[in-house]
Each structure stands twice: as C-alpha cells, then as structure tokens.
Design an enzyme around this catalytic site. Sequence first.
Site, PDB file in Angstrom:
ATOM      1  CB  THR A 188      16.982   4.500   6.315  1.00  0.00           C
ATOM      2  OG1 THR A 188      18.174   4.259   6.586  1.00  0.00           O
ATOM      3  CG2 THR A 188      16.522   5.748   6.599  1.00  0.00           C
ATOM      4  CD  GLN A 221      -7.803  -7.261  -0.691  1.00  0.00           C
ATOM      5  OE1 GLN A 221      -8.686  -6.265  -0.534  1.00  0.00           O
ATOM      6  NE2 GLN A 221      -6.596  -7.400  -1.504  1.00  0.00           N
ATOM      7  CB  SER A 246      -0.729  -3.696   2.299  1.00  0.00           C
ATOM      8  OG  SER A 246      -0.189  -2.883   1.541  1.00  0.00           O
ATOM      9  CB  CYS A 260      -1.668 -12.458 -18.275  1.00  0.00           C
ATOM     10  SG  CYS A 260      -2.565 -13.016 -19.905  1.00  0.00           S
TER      11      CYS A 260
HETATM   12  N1  PLP Z   1      -2.094 -10.076   1.342  1.00  0.00           N
HETATM   13  C1  PLP Z   1      -3.305  -9.836   0.574  1.00  0.00           C
HETATM   14  C2  PLP Z   1      -4.612 -10.492   0.843  1.00  0.00           C
HETATM   15  C3  PLP Z   1      -3.290  -8.965  -0.520  1.00  0.00           C
HETATM   16  O1  PLP Z   1      -4.418  -8.837  -1.301  1.00  0.00           O
HETATM   17  C4  PLP Z   1      -1.940  -8.405  -0.960  1.00  0.00           C
HETATM   18  C5  PLP Z   1      -1.850  -7.408  -2.348  1.00  0.00           C
HETATM   19  O2  PLP Z   1      -2.599  -7.733  -3.027  1.00  0.00           O
HETATM   20  C6  PLP Z   1      -0.930  -8.634  -0.042  1.00  0.00           C
HETATM   21  C7  PLP Z   1      -0.957  -9.533   0.894  1.00  0.00           C
HETATM   22  C8  PLP Z   1       0.362  -8.089  -0.723  1.00  0.00           C
HETATM   23  O3  PLP Z   1       0.453  -6.497   0.000  1.00  0.00           O
HETATM   24  P1  PLP Z   1       1.548  -5.647  -0.750  1.00  0.00           P
HETATM   25  O4  PLP Z   1       1.136  -5.401  -1.992  1.00  0.00           O
HETATM   26  O5  PLP Z   1       1.600  -4.391   0.309  1.00  0.00           O
HETATM   27  O6  PLP Z   1       2.754  -6.499  -0.840  1.00  0.00           O
END
Ligand code: PLP
Length: 379
Positions: free
Chosen positions: A235, A177, A197, A328
């Site tokens: 890959t 984040q 990510s 939910c």
């Molecule tokens: N860590 C945090 C703090 C996240 O907000 C998220 C996604 O919501 C993830 C990990 C997971 O990442 P990814 O969706 O790339 O697996």
Amino acid sequence: MNVYLDNAASTRIDDRVLEAMMPYLKEFYGNPSSTHRQGKLLKVLIEDAREAVADFFGTKPKEIFFTSGGTESNNFAIKGLAFANGAGGHYVTSSTEHPAVLDTFVYLRKFGYDTEIIKPNSEGLITVEILEPHLKENTKLVSFMHANNETGAVNDIKSLSALCKSRGVAFHSDTVQSVGKTSVKPKELGIDFLTVSAHKIYGPKGVGILFIDENMKIDKYFHGGGQERNMRGGTENAAGIAGLKKSIEILKESMQEDIIHYGNLKNLFLKELENSFKDMYRINGSINNSLNNIVNVSFLPERIDVPSGMLPIMLDLRKVSVSGGSACSSGSVKPSGVLLELGVDEKTALASIRVSFGRYNTDEDVQTLVKALKEILIK
Ligand code: PLP
C-alpha cells in the site's frame, strides 16, 4: 538551543511539507487501491506526485517509482537488474559507496554474481581511467554515487556513464546526497537507475524514489499487490508521497537559493578553520569537485592534541550536532571506512568530523561550532 549541523544525515522537515502531508494522515486515510471516492482521491495524489517528480528530474512519469527511501531504491535497482539477468554476470561499484550499495554487492556474491568493489582516488573520486580496466565483456551494471555522503566529493557521472553506455553496461547512481545541491537530471547524466530519498531534502523519512529508464528491464523487488505498475507491491505511503511532492516543488523554486546559502556557510566555516587552526587541519575529499553543503575536516594529531574518536561526542556536550563518520559499535569507536579508503591514516580518521549545512543554518551556527572546537582543541 541545539545547533544542528548534520543535514547530510537527515534534514528538518519543511513546515510546508508537513502541512501538505497532514490531510493524508487525518482526513484521507483510505487505501489508494480502493475503488471508492477516498481511494480515487489518493490515486490522483500519487499520480500528481509522480508527474511533479518526473518534471523536476526531466523524466517520464512512468519512469518514477515510489519506494521507502534510499536504501530500498539502491536494493531495488541493483538486485532487480541482477535477478533479471540471472546468476553470473559482472557488477562494479566503488569502496566509498553507502552500505545500501556495498552490502548489496557483497550479498549478491552468495548467488554466484561476480561483484567487484573498486577503489577511488585520494579525493574519493572514480575517474574513467580508474573504471575502464575493470569493465568486462559480461559487465551488466556499474553503480557509482553522484556525491559522497561523508566528504561531499562529486563524481563526473556523465563521463562514467558514457563509458558504460559505449560498452552496453547499465548505470545506476545513488543521488541521495546530490539532489537539491546540484542539478540531477538522469537523461542528461546518462543514468539508467537513480536513487533519491525524501528525508535529505526536507521531506519525511521512509519515502524515496527509484527512477528506472523506460528501456531497462528489471525484476520487481517487493512481491505483493500490483502497486507501482506491478513493480513494487505494498500500500502506497500516501502522506509520505504528498510530502515528497512538496519537497520537490520547493526545490524547484528555491534550490539555487539553497545552494548559495550552503556555499556561504561553507566558505565562512573554511575561513574560520584557517583563522583558528592554520596548519593543524586538512579537508578530506575533493577541493574542486564537492557539494556546497558538506565539509569533512581532520584535525592533525601530529600538530594538535585531539581526543581520539571523541570530537562528535564532545561537540554534542556543547549542544552542537555533527557526524564523526565513525561508527560506534560494541563500545569501540571505529574510524570512517570512507576516510581510510582515501588514504587517511587511522589516527587522523579518528580526529575527523563531517559538518553538513542545511536550509535553516545561520552564520551564528558556524560561529558556535568554531567556538566549541576551539574550546575542545585549543583550550
Ligand atoms: N545513500 C546515501 C548516499 C545516503 O547518504 C543515505 C542516507 O544516509 C542512503 C543512501 C540511505 O537512504 P535512506 O535513509 O532513505 O534509506
């Protein structure tokens, strides 16, 4: 038109990113491990991307590993270190981490690892004072996220990692984040393992990064071909990596602009909340240590009539997408575990929303959200 204010869940891919990916989906579809021209071209792309990423994070290229995203990177770092150390050993994380960390910690217990999940303060922050009494002689790894995905609260990673360093404990941080919202340099922050990510930074889904400090030894996570210097078989996702590279290059250029933009939207939203819902709401998380792009707000059930657990759905009916922080499942709406950990009561937690701003949001989007909230709550 839908107003999308859930950018902490995922972001719209930047057109420039999509453009950078297309050749690797249409023309250069070979396997990066092949010895022919297509293979070599893809290898060059992957190594160029590794250099661009390393440059952005201030690391060495060989410390960057491409993965399938935040979830895999968290699993890779935590299990990789645990398995390299063998059964036993003590591992610490906090109760407001993403499930990709929390579930991994719980899973490791099955194999004899002593994993401890500690509680943050009421702002959702872990401090040195909170962590210190939990460190043991045999603590191997501490994992704390940089910024919380539900509240945006930002941990003081530098002081937490310094304490761990002084005890010889490795430090992992989920920075999914915080990347693009504040400076994230693992060497400056004292982070040994860092998770990123792409889809949170206007890149594609299904691709991410694990930074592993060159002095750390961990087990490989995916067993297979010798890709990623024999640490992560499979890959390579060449198009995804091309997209991630572009997302990072865009951040390098315009991250400061993004941060100012998020801050302006957040300030506008906070001002509008105060104008329309004075004394009827509270902001969750940390007021002073928080990302510019996330606001987690609870409307107070004792002051205003809030449809329990229904706010995100009612906003969705008005074409405004936010997150409830409530899952939910099997027909019942559950309060956010993160908010409960912060001491928010169940009823208030069910009257909460997470609003997260992105590069493409405008002041008008904020006004639309506030108008919809007024329609639902004030009538
Ligand atoms: N860590 C945090 C703090 C996240 O907000 C998220 C996604 O919501 C993830 C990990 C997971 O990442 P990814 O969706 O790339 O697996």
